[in-house]
Motif scaffolding. Structure first.
Motif, mmCIF file in Angstrom:
data_model
loop_
_atom_site.group_PDB
_atom_site.id
_atom_site.type_symbol
_atom_site.label_atom_id
_atom_site.label_comp_id
_atom_site.label_asym_id
_atom_site.label_seq_id
_atom_site.Cartn_x
_atom_site.Cartn_y
_atom_site.Cartn_z
ATOM 1 N N ARG A 95 0.983 -1.548 0.104
ATOM 2 C CA ARG A 95 0.013 -0.345 0.215
ATOM 3 C C ARG A 95 0.937 1.260 0.353
ATOM 4 N N THR A 96 2.158 1.050 0.659
ATOM 5 C CA THR A 96 2.603 2.441 1.014
ATOM 6 C C THR A 96 3.527 2.453 -0.900
ATOM 7 N N VAL A 97 3.492 2.052 -1.524
ATOM 8 C CA VAL A 97 4.120 2.109 -2.610
ATOM 9 C C VAL A 97 3.796 1.982 -3.934
ATOM 10 N N ARG A 98 2.705 1.515 -4.174
ATOM 11 C CA ARG A 98 2.037 1.355 -5.373
ATOM 12 C C ARG A 98 1.430 2.623 -5.502
ATOM 13 N N ASN A 99 1.025 3.619 -5.155
ATOM 14 C CA ASN A 99 0.349 4.694 -6.049
ATOM 15 C C ASN A 99 2.067 5.271 -6.623
ATOM 16 N N ARG A 100 3.075 5.136 -6.281
ATOM 17 C CA ARG A 100 4.437 6.096 -7.140
ATOM 18 C C ARG A 100 5.537 4.277 -7.817
ATOM 19 N N SER A 101 4.951 3.880 -7.863
ATOM 20 C CA SER A 101 5.484 1.887 -8.231
ATOM 21 C C SER A 101 6.466 2.252 -9.837
ATOM 22 N N ALA A 102 5.497 3.573 -10.488
ATOM 23 C CA ALA A 102 6.018 3.535 -11.517
ATOM 24 C C ALA A 102 7.551 4.454 -12.238
ATOM 25 N N ARG A 103 7.816 4.590 -10.817
ATOM 26 C CA ARG A 103 9.073 5.152 -10.414
ATOM 27 C C ARG A 103 10.491 4.570 -10.682
ATOM 28 N N PHE A 104 10.090 3.449 -11.026
ATOM 29 C CA PHE A 104 10.970 1.959 -10.852
ATOM 30 C C PHE A 104 10.717 1.445 -12.319
ATOM 31 N N GLY A 105 10.097 2.008 -13.675
ATOM 32 C CA GLY A 105 9.971 1.646 -14.531
ATOM 33 C C GLY A 105 8.639 0.453 -14.898
ATOM 34 N N GLY A 106 8.816 0.138 -15.969
ATOM 35 C CA GLY A 106 7.750 -0.488 -16.664
ATOM 36 C C GLY A 106 6.731 -0.481 -16.783
ATOM 37 N N SER A 107 5.827 -0.767 -17.437
ATOM 38 C CA SER A 107 4.513 -0.322 -18.044
ATOM 39 C C SER A 107 2.896 -0.511 -16.609
ATOM 40 N N HIS A 108 2.385 -0.027 -17.171
ATOM 41 C CA HIS A 108 0.951 -0.305 -16.311
ATOM 42 C C HIS A 108 0.268 -1.434 -16.676
ATOM 43 N N ALA A 109 0.550 -2.671 -17.217
ATOM 44 C CA ALA A 109 0.061 -3.573 -17.235
ATOM 45 C C ALA A 109 1.261 -4.239 -15.672
ATOM 46 N N GLN A 110 2.456 -3.778 -16.871
ATOM 47 C CA GLN A 110 3.695 -5.215 -15.543
ATOM 48 C C GLN A 110 3.375 -4.664 -14.059
ATOM 49 N N ARG A 111 2.967 -3.626 -14.233
ATOM 50 C CA ARG A 111 3.379 -2.815 -12.351
ATOM 51 C C ARG A 111 1.801 -3.431 -11.580
ATOM 52 N N ASP A 112 0.885 -3.715 -13.284
ATOM 53 C CA ASP A 112 -1.011 -3.997 -11.682
ATOM 54 C C ASP A 112 -0.104 -5.231 -10.944
ATOM 55 N N LEU A 113 1.038 -6.052 -10.741
ATOM 56 C CA LEU A 113 1.431 -7.528 -10.288
ATOM 57 C C LEU A 113 1.289 -6.654 -8.550
ATOM 58 N N ILE A 114 1.519 -5.764 -8.416
ATOM 59 C CA ILE A 114 1.857 -4.791 -7.267
ATOM 60 C C ILE A 114 -0.040 -4.912 -6.541
ATOM 61 N N ASP A 115 -0.806 -4.487 -7.238
ATOM 62 C CA ASP A 115 -2.508 -4.450 -7.217
ATOM 63 C C ASP A 115 -2.612 -5.719 -7.406
ATOM 64 N N LEU A 116 -2.817 -6.413 -8.232
ATOM 65 C CA LEU A 116 -3.509 -8.196 -8.035
ATOM 66 C C LEU A 116 -2.905 -8.572 -5.685
ATOM 67 N N THR A 117 -1.791 -8.404 -6.320
ATOM 68 C CA THR A 117 -1.318 -9.094 -4.716
ATOM 69 C C THR A 117 -0.943 -8.613 -3.069
ATOM 70 N N LEU A 118 -1.646 -7.083 -3.576
ATOM 71 C CA LEU A 118 -2.312 -6.668 -2.753
ATOM 72 C C LEU A 118 -3.942 -7.116 -2.352
ATOM 73 N N ILE A 119 -4.576 -7.055 -3.410
ATOM 74 C CA ILE A 119 -5.964 -7.280 -3.021
ATOM 75 C C ILE A 119 -5.816 -9.284 -2.715
ATOM 76 N N GLU A 120 -4.718 -9.675 -3.461
ATOM 77 C CA GLU A 120 -4.669 -11.210 -2.080
ATOM 78 C C GLU A 120 -3.890 -10.783 -0.661
ATOM 79 N N ALA A 121 -3.404 -10.025 -0.561
ATOM 80 C CA ALA A 121 -2.519 -10.318 0.646
ATOM 81 C C ALA A 121 -4.181 -9.270 1.482
ATOM 82 N N ALA A 122 -4.787 -9.084 0.965
ATOM 83 C CA ALA A 122 -6.141 -7.869 1.590
ATOM 84 C C ALA A 122 -6.617 -9.199 2.649
ATOM 85 N N THR A 123 -6.861 -10.244 1.116
ATOM 86 C CA THR A 123 -8.030 -10.874 0.961
ATOM 87 C C THR A 123 -7.460 -12.261 2.741
#
Length: 436
Positions: free
Chosen positions: A376-404
């Motif tokens: 949660r701390t990092v996801r909104n600034r994750s573009a700063r280490f490169g990649g595309s929106h589709a690639q960085r979506d892995l962070i959100d998918l993992t966050l959803i699963e972790a919250a679950t």
């Protein structure tokens, strides 16, 4: 007589025959397909003092490859820097020097100035857009190409390359309709343009048009796979479309076949393989020995880690998936060292890479509360280490699963709601159904 490239720019040290091979190599580089390496070697054999031939050879090898290829790129860059160069070529050489020192933002600025002065330099535009990708600069992915657009028209033989780059920049800034139109036009002009093919795939991914994505990718597979050094990434996009529709068997078939069947140790190929396995793993899919096979390759190239946090994060995926505690600890120590290292990677690591990796490690250890906190701390600034929106979506998918898994029902509900706004069906529906 001075020999020139397609933009009309003079090529220092080039014969007519070498120029012909160089132009063909640049076209192959634009398409990410064909024998760019062989063509550029032929140009150099004919004209050893051909400055831009050595520059292109460096571009071909320095990013997304393995240690041996990077060394080839370093040597090519050193040769280029020792040769005479005109003003335009000096711009390429200055950008190349910054790339060598890991200063990707500075390189991007140099290429920006280069193509402001020489907007018809398609190779300069491509080198600059690569820097924007590595630094996650969505706006410049679009705007550096937009600045040059008035100087281009469909009558130019390399117009498809600029359209493909423009399509990706438009997609990464959310201008999906225009991005899709530009990408499809590029493919109409040059069906083998793997970058344009991927730009349209990104649009369809971000719009959750999974069935359309499968149709797009399967319409002419030969065009984007034949002699392609970008095919694995496009196969990855096809796999994501199938995954979004819940077609796990098809995803595993693609993983075991064109995505990982050759067990490539090229950095960009490894990123795709690990990202796909992780998406399957967090869904609870039995992956057999696949994590171990991938982690073996990452551990064999451990001496290359610590240079680019985005790639290192994907190495961490494999180590967590395979449960390799020693490799996990070693990589975390590498990241601590990278915080004090040269170039832009120190900030990539500190701002995004290290907290993401700590979140992934916590997830693998079953510490889902800590995983939620880190991601949660990092996801909104994750573009700063490169990649595309589709690639960085892995962070959100993992966050959803972790919250679950952490039984944080309020947060999970909020995350699903926000995702449903952006992705109204497909993968969101699958997450809802699996974890409800």
């Amino acid at each position: 007589m001075q020999n020139r490239d397609l933009s009309g720019s003079v090529l220092s040290g080039a014969s007519a025959a070498a120029t012909e091979n160089y132009i063909a190599a640049v076209e192959a580089y634009h398409c990410f397909a064909g024998d760019a390496g062989g063509l550029i070697e032929a140009a150099i054999a004919d004209s050893p003092a051909f400055t831009m031939a050595h520059v292109l050879k460096a571009y071909l090898h320095l990013v997304g490859s393995n240690a041996a290829a990077v060394q080839v790129g370093v040597e090519a860059a050193a040769t280029a820097l020792s040769l005479p160069a005109n003003d335009r070529e000096q711009g390429h050489l200055a950008g190349l020097q910054k790339m060598l020192s890991g200063e990707y933002r500075a390189a991007g600025r140099i290429f920006e100035d280069l193509t402001i002065a020489h907007p018809k330099d398609a190779l300069g535009l491509q080198a600059g857009q690569l820097m924007d990708f590595l630094t996650g600069d969505s706006r410049m992915l679009r705007d550096r190409i937009g600045r040059a657009a008035p100087y281009w028209d469909p009558g130019r033989p390399d117009y498809h390359a600029v359209l493909g780059m423009l399509a990706f920049g438009l997609e990464e800034t959310g201008l999906y309709d225009r991005a899709e139109a530009a990408g499809r036009q590029a493919i109409d002009l040059q069906p083998r343009n793997g970058w344009a093919q991927h730009a349209v795939a990104h649009v369809l991914e971000m719009q959750d048009r999974r069935a359309d994505g499968i149709i797009w990718m399967r319409a002419d597979i030969d065009a984007w796979t034949r002699e392609s050094f970008f095919a694995v990434h496009n196969w990855w996009h096809l796999a994501l479309f199938h995954l979004g529709l819940g077609e796990v068997d098809e995803v595993l078939k693609l993983y075991d076949g064109p995505i990982w069947g050759a067990k490539s140790d090229m950095a960009f190929d490894l990123v795709d393989a690990s990202a796909l396995l992780w998406r399957l793993w967090v869904r609870g899919v039995d992956l057999g020995n696949r994590w171990n096979e991938l982690a073996d390759v990452y551990q064999a190239r451990a001496d290359t880690l610590g240079a680019y946090a985005f790639d290192d994060t994907h190495a961490m995926l494999s180590f967590v998936g395979a449960g390799r505690m020693d490799a996990i600890q070693a990589l975390l120590e590498t990241q601590q060292a990278a915080l004090k290292g040269p170039g832009d990677n120190a900030s990539f690591t500190g701002e995004v890479g290290l907290p993401v990796m700590e979140g992934l490690v916590a997830f693998g250890a079953g510490n889902y509360g800590l995983a939620v906190e880190r991601l949660r701390t990092v996801r909104n600034r994750s573009a700063r280490f490169g990649g595309s929106h589709a690639q960085r979506d892995l962070i959100d998918l993992t966050l959803i699963e972790a919250a679950t898994r952490n039984k944080d029902h309020d947060l999970r509900r909020a995350l699903i709601a926000e995702r449903a706004v952006a992705l109204p069906s497909g993968e969101t529906a699958s997450v809802l159904g699996r974890a409800a």
